[in-house]
Design an enzyme around this catalytic site. Sequence first.
Site, PDB file in Angstrom:
ATOM      1  N   GLY A   9       0.825  -1.215   0.000  1.00 11.97           N
ATOM      2  CA  GLY A   9       0.000   0.000   0.000  1.00 11.97           C
ATOM      3  C   GLY A   9       0.851   1.253   0.000  1.00 11.97           C
ATOM      4  O   GLY A   9       0.597   2.203   0.742  1.00 11.97           O
ATOM      5  N   ASN A  32       1.376   3.409  -2.512  1.00 14.87           N
ATOM      6  CA  ASN A  32       1.117   4.396  -3.561  1.00 14.87           C
ATOM      7  C   ASN A  32       0.543   5.705  -3.029  1.00 14.87           C
ATOM      8  O   ASN A  32       0.339   6.644  -3.800  1.00 14.87           O
ATOM      9  CB  ASN A  32       0.175   3.813  -4.632  1.00 14.87           C
ATOM     10  CG  ASN A  32      -1.139   3.346  -4.038  1.00 14.87           C
ATOM     11  OD1 ASN A  32      -1.196   2.267  -3.455  1.00 14.87           O
ATOM     12  ND2 ASN A  32      -2.172   4.137  -4.158  1.00 14.87           N
ATOM     13  N   ILE A  62       0.693   7.066   4.284  1.00 15.94           N
ATOM     14  CA  ILE A  62       1.827   6.708   5.139  1.00 15.94           C
ATOM     15  C   ILE A  62       2.809   5.810   4.382  1.00 15.94           C
ATOM     16  O   ILE A  62       4.028   5.967   4.489  1.00 15.94           O
ATOM     17  CB  ILE A  62       1.304   5.983   6.404  1.00 15.94           C
ATOM     18  CG1 ILE A  62       0.430   6.932   7.231  1.00 15.94           C
ATOM     19  CG2 ILE A  62       2.454   5.433   7.244  1.00 15.94           C
ATOM     20  CD1 ILE A  62      -0.441   6.234   8.269  1.00 15.94           C
ATOM     21  N   SER A 106      -3.176   0.017  14.626  1.00 15.77           N
ATOM     22  CA  SER A 106      -3.841   1.282  14.977  1.00 15.77           C
ATOM     23  C   SER A 106      -4.257   1.227  16.438  1.00 15.77           C
ATOM     24  O   SER A 106      -4.521   0.153  16.981  1.00 15.77           O
ATOM     25  CB  SER A 106      -5.092   1.463  14.116  1.00 15.77           C
ATOM     26  OG  SER A 106      -5.864   2.539  14.591  1.00 15.77           O
ATOM     27  N   TYR A 152     -13.170  -2.739  11.386  1.00 24.74           N
ATOM     28  CA  TYR A 152     -11.818  -2.187  11.239  1.00 24.74           C
ATOM     29  C   TYR A 152     -11.047  -2.376  12.546  1.00 24.74           C
ATOM     30  O   TYR A 152      -9.882  -2.787  12.544  1.00 24.74           O
ATOM     31  CB  TYR A 152     -11.903  -0.697  10.871  1.00 24.74           C
ATOM     32  CG  TYR A 152     -10.555  -0.001  10.816  1.00 24.74           C
ATOM     33  CD1 TYR A 152      -9.664  -0.267   9.774  1.00 24.74           C
ATOM     34  CD2 TYR A 152     -10.171   0.926  11.795  1.00 24.74           C
ATOM     35  CE1 TYR A 152      -8.429   0.367   9.706  1.00 24.74           C
ATOM     36  CE2 TYR A 152      -8.947   1.563  11.732  1.00 24.74           C
ATOM     37  CZ  TYR A 152      -8.070   1.290  10.686  1.00 24.74           C
ATOM     38  OH  TYR A 152      -6.839   1.915  10.634  1.00 24.74           O
TER      39      TYR A 152
HETATM   40  N1  LIG Z   1      -4.575   7.482   8.622  1.00 26.70           N
HETATM   41  C1  LIG Z   1      -4.736   7.207   9.892  1.00 26.70           C
HETATM   42  O1  LIG Z   1      -5.169   8.053  10.692  1.00 26.70           O
HETATM   43  C2  LIG Z   1      -4.397   5.849  10.419  1.00 26.70           C
HETATM   44  C3  LIG Z   1      -4.550   5.617  11.793  1.00 26.70           C
HETATM   45  C4  LIG Z   1      -4.228   4.360  12.301  1.00 26.70           C
HETATM   46  C5  LIG Z   1      -3.768   3.375  11.447  1.00 26.70           C
HETATM   47  N2  LIG Z   1      -3.663   3.622  10.106  1.00 26.70           N
HETATM   48  C6  LIG Z   1      -3.175   2.532   9.247  1.00 26.70           C
HETATM   49  O2  LIG Z   1      -2.154   3.012   8.412  1.00 26.70           O
HETATM   50  C7  LIG Z   1      -2.068   2.186   7.252  1.00 26.70           C
HETATM   51  C8  LIG Z   1      -1.894   3.057   6.024  1.00 26.70           C
HETATM   52  O3  LIG Z   1      -3.086   3.776   5.830  1.00 26.70           O
HETATM   53  P1  LIG Z   1      -3.142   5.284   5.319  1.00 26.70           P
HETATM   54  O4  LIG Z   1      -3.718   6.075   6.422  1.00 26.70           O
HETATM   55  O5  LIG Z   1      -1.877   5.691   4.698  1.00 26.70           O
HETATM   56  O6  LIG Z   1      -4.328   5.118   4.239  1.00 26.70           O
HETATM   57  P2  LIG Z   1      -4.393   5.264   2.670  1.00 26.70           P
HETATM   58  O7  LIG Z   1      -3.793   6.556   2.249  1.00 26.70           O
HETATM   59  O8  LIG Z   1      -5.821   4.998   2.314  1.00 26.70           O
HETATM   60  O9  LIG Z   1      -3.460   4.070   2.146  1.00 26.70           O
HETATM   61  C9  LIG Z   1      -3.879   2.736   2.225  1.00 26.70           C
HETATM   62  C10 LIG Z   1      -3.108   1.939   1.203  1.00 26.70           C
HETATM   63  O10 LIG Z   1      -3.580   0.583   1.243  1.00 26.70           O
HETATM   64  C11 LIG Z   1      -3.850   0.171  -0.086  1.00 26.70           C
HETATM   65  N3  LIG Z   1      -4.825  -0.903  -0.192  1.00 26.70           N
HETATM   66  C12 LIG Z   1      -6.128  -0.884   0.122  1.00 26.70           C
HETATM   67  N4  LIG Z   1      -6.717  -2.048  -0.210  1.00 26.70           N
HETATM   68  C13 LIG Z   1      -5.731  -2.837  -0.731  1.00 26.70           C
HETATM   69  C14 LIG Z   1      -5.716  -4.145  -1.272  1.00 26.70           C
HETATM   70  N5  LIG Z   1      -6.833  -4.884  -1.371  1.00 26.70           N
HETATM   71  N6  LIG Z   1      -4.541  -4.638  -1.712  1.00 26.70           N
HETATM   72  C15 LIG Z   1      -3.421  -3.897  -1.666  1.00 26.70           C
HETATM   73  N7  LIG Z   1      -3.381  -2.635  -1.198  1.00 26.70           N
HETATM   74  C16 LIG Z   1      -4.545  -2.107  -0.729  1.00 26.70           C
HETATM   75  C17 LIG Z   1      -4.360   1.431  -0.757  1.00 26.70           C
HETATM   76  O11 LIG Z   1      -4.369   1.289  -2.175  1.00 26.70           O
HETATM   77  P3  LIG Z   1      -5.362   2.190  -3.077  1.00 26.70           P
HETATM   78  O12 LIG Z   1      -4.755   3.555  -3.149  1.00 26.70           O
HETATM   79  O13 LIG Z   1      -5.338   1.448  -4.374  1.00 26.70           O
HETATM   80  O14 LIG Z   1      -6.684   2.178  -2.400  1.00 26.70           O
HETATM   81  C18 LIG Z   1      -3.346   2.425  -0.238  1.00 26.70           C
HETATM   82  O15 LIG Z   1      -2.164   2.319  -0.974  1.00 26.70           O
HETATM   83  C19 LIG Z   1      -3.327   1.332   7.242  1.00 26.70           C
HETATM   84  O16 LIG Z   1      -3.005   0.023   7.660  1.00 26.70           O
HETATM   85  C20 LIG Z   1      -4.217   1.992   8.283  1.00 26.70           C
HETATM   86  O17 LIG Z   1      -5.097   1.090   8.903  1.00 26.70           O
HETATM   87  C21 LIG Z   1      -3.969   4.834   9.572  1.00 26.70           C
END
Ligand SMILES: NC(=O)c1ccc[n+]([C@@H]2O[C@H](COP(=O)([O-])OP(=O)(O)OC[C@H]3O[C@@H](n4cnc5c(N)ncnc54)[C@H](OP(=O)(O)O)[C@@H]3O)[C@@H](O)[C@H]2O)c1
Length: 284
Positions: free
Chosen positions: A15, A17, A20, A144, A171
Amino acid sequence: MTELSCEGQWVVVTGANTGIGEVAAREIARKGALVTLACRSEARAAAAIDRIVQDNPAANVEFLHLDLSDLSQVRSATVELLARRDAPIDVLVNNAGVAGRRGVTKDGFEIQFGVNHLGHFVWTMALIDRLRCARSPRVVNVASRAHTRTAGIIWEHLQRPTRSVSGWPEYCVSKLCNVLFSRELARRYDDIDVYSLHPGVVATDIWRGVPAPVRWVLKRFMLSNEQGAETTLHCATSPEAQGQSGLYWDKAAPKQPHPYGSDDKLAATLWAQSEQWSGIDATS
Ligand SMILES: NC(=O)c1ccc[n+]([C@@H]2O[C@H](COP(=O)([O-])OP(=O)(O)OC[C@H]3O[C@@H](n4cnc5c(N)ncnc54)[C@H](OP(=O)(O)O)[C@@H]3O)[C@@H](O)[C@H]2O)c1
């Protein structure tokens, strides 16, 4: 945080692209590692690779197609990755995640559990032998603080479409699974350093399910993607984190998880259930 050169290392980030994961991939590439961006969309990964290379023309980055919602594609992706070069994988950053979604994966698992935990379980176990060839391998599971918001795991609910309207309870369970998987992986493999972490509340695309006006307001109070990647980078690259396996991290420091997250019996049950559901025998 002490800077560690990653020169000569091979690091794989799921993930990567956006959000984070993209920042983590960019910063690890800046430290000299070859970074594989394992993503479900080639177009979005290509755009991220362009941004990373624009920022640092020397960056050594590549794309791998990975869709964590389809276990047979996950297996094919690991075969392709391992065939690319005969080198150890030094660090696996299991970052990809979905939140606030409703549905099932291709294999019939609740979407958040299937992508955030089970897909990563199959992915990690297929790569584990190559990780163990590295001098000081690490697995970083981006969990998380949401893992504290569960009342435990109801196993039957994981093999059905999302029950809640918001997808939030599911989630939280999937993030508890990230913490438990890390703990059990660390217990089984004492030659790998394993970390789970909370990145903070970060203004990424993960909030895409929240209605736009509310999202814009909320995002103003959240961490930037760069701030959100700090704990991931600490666990993946810092010398201070080396050897501190099996812990849960927040703000680049170990933190006590919720009691469910340190329940060894629950961790062992999740492992057995994940093996059974994925058809893997991961006995080490
Ligand atoms: N943001 C927060 O506040 C927060 C807080 C706690 C934990 N987290 C954790 O941090 C991590 C990164 O999240 P983020 O906040 O950076 O969110 P994000 O910007 O939505 O990034 C999520 C990534 O996961 C990819 N993904 C989703 N479904 C997938 C699949 N079926 N196969 C492969 N890749 C997939 C997405 O690809 P696409 O672009 O193609 O959808 C994207 O690259 C996650 O595990 C999330 O639970 C985030």
